[in-house]
Design a protein around this motif. Structure first.
Motif, PDB file in Angstrom:
ATOM      1  N   ASP A  64       0.813  -1.214   0.000  1.00  0.00           N
ATOM      2  CA  ASP A  64       0.000   0.000   0.000  1.00  0.00           C
ATOM      3  C   ASP A  64       0.847   1.266   0.000  1.00  0.00           C
ATOM      4  O   ASP A  64       0.430   2.288  -0.541  1.00  0.00           O
ATOM      5  N   TRP A 155      -7.621   1.189   0.778  1.00  0.00           N
ATOM      6  CA  TRP A 155      -6.225   1.611   0.720  1.00  0.00           C
ATOM      7  C   TRP A 155      -5.792   2.088   2.099  1.00  0.00           C
ATOM      8  O   TRP A 155      -6.413   2.997   2.671  1.00  0.00           O
ATOM      9  N   GLN A 162      -1.782   9.393   0.504  1.00  0.00           N
ATOM     10  CA  GLN A 162      -2.977   9.373  -0.333  1.00  0.00           C
ATOM     11  C   GLN A 162      -3.217  10.738  -0.978  1.00  0.00           C
ATOM     12  O   GLN A 162      -3.606  10.815  -2.148  1.00  0.00           O
ATOM     13  N   ASN A 216      -8.958   5.673  -4.326  1.00  0.00           N
ATOM     14  CA  ASN A 216      -8.203   6.590  -3.482  1.00  0.00           C
ATOM     15  C   ASN A 216      -9.185   7.509  -2.765  1.00  0.00           C
ATOM     16  O   ASN A 216      -9.798   8.376  -3.388  1.00  0.00           O
TER      17      ASN A 216
END
Length: 235
Positions: A64, A155, A162, A216
């Motif tokens: 990740d 995620w 992010q 996302n």
């Protein structure tokens, strides 16, 4: 069959598969031997205890947040004599985040889930100097396979990571245990046979690399129908 999902995040992680002597390297993602060791510690098992049931779990991991490789240069002396010990290099991953999934029988995964919430021995991310920064367990799913969970798990990268990615979907690498060795596979010597300090043993394990697409949650959405003069007209 069920799956148990784990979150592996911390300032430093180290997942060695071929580290020897004074040079202790790390793989770029968690190894099965490292995660099995974490689970065995949570259950309270000693290093010399049998690992057959844990080693039989199917294992997969998703990258990740890849993290940054760092090297630590270490020196040491014997306390009694003051004699210098060999200089060692230890490699780590800094600011990495992984999702690991193990697949197996319902009863065993339920016991592991409870143990991670109240571990007998504290968990660490590959080495004792690498404590986790977040809760490890993300739950047991009785209605999914390992491959499905790696696609469906949200995620888990850090919020700042992010936000740096503008795309609404991200592509993440997965490394999954290959039950069928037909076709192209890689191998990694991280299948644990024994953690006994007197005779540690590991076997080769077949793995396959894949990719999954994950939403996302911090994606920047484009502004539409924006009129910069609307405020001047009282709209």
């Amino acid at each position: 069959m069920s799956v148990l999902t784990l979150q592996l995040a911390g300032p430093l992680q180290a997942w060695g598969a071929s580290a020897r002597f004074a040079r202790r390297t790390t793989e770029h993602a968690p190894t099965k031997s490292g995660v099995v060791g974490l689970l065995a510690a949570a259950l309270g098992r000693r290093r010399s205890d049998d690992l057959t049931d844990l080693a039989a779990l199917r294992f997969g991991v998703r990258v990740d947040q890849r993290g940054v490789p760092v090297r630590d240069y270490q020196t040491a002396h014997r306390f009694e004599s003051g004699k210098s010990l060999p200089i060692s290099e230890r490699f780590y991953l800094a600011d990495a985040v992984f999702v690991a999934v193990v697949e197996g029988e319902d009863d065993l995964l339920d016991r592991l889930h409870r143990a991670l919430r109240d571990p007998v021995f504290l968990p660490y991310l590959g080495r004792r100097s690498c404590p986790p920064a977040r809760p490890i367990e993300l739950g047991v799913h009785h209605d999914q396979t390992l491959d499905e969970r790696l696609k469906d798990e949200p995620w888990r990268a850090s919020s700042w990571h992010q936000r740096r990615n503008r795309e609404s979907m991200v592509t993440l690498e997965t490394i999954v245990q290959a039950d069928d060795v037909a076709g192209p596979v890689d191998t990694l010597r991280d299948q644990p046979l024994s953690f006994d300090p007197l005779h540690r043993r590991y076997a080769l394990r077949a793995i396959r690399h894949h990719q999954v697409r994950i939403p996302n949650p911090a994606a920047r959405r484009p502004v539409t129908d924006h009129d910069p003069t609307a405020v001047l007209r009282g709209q």
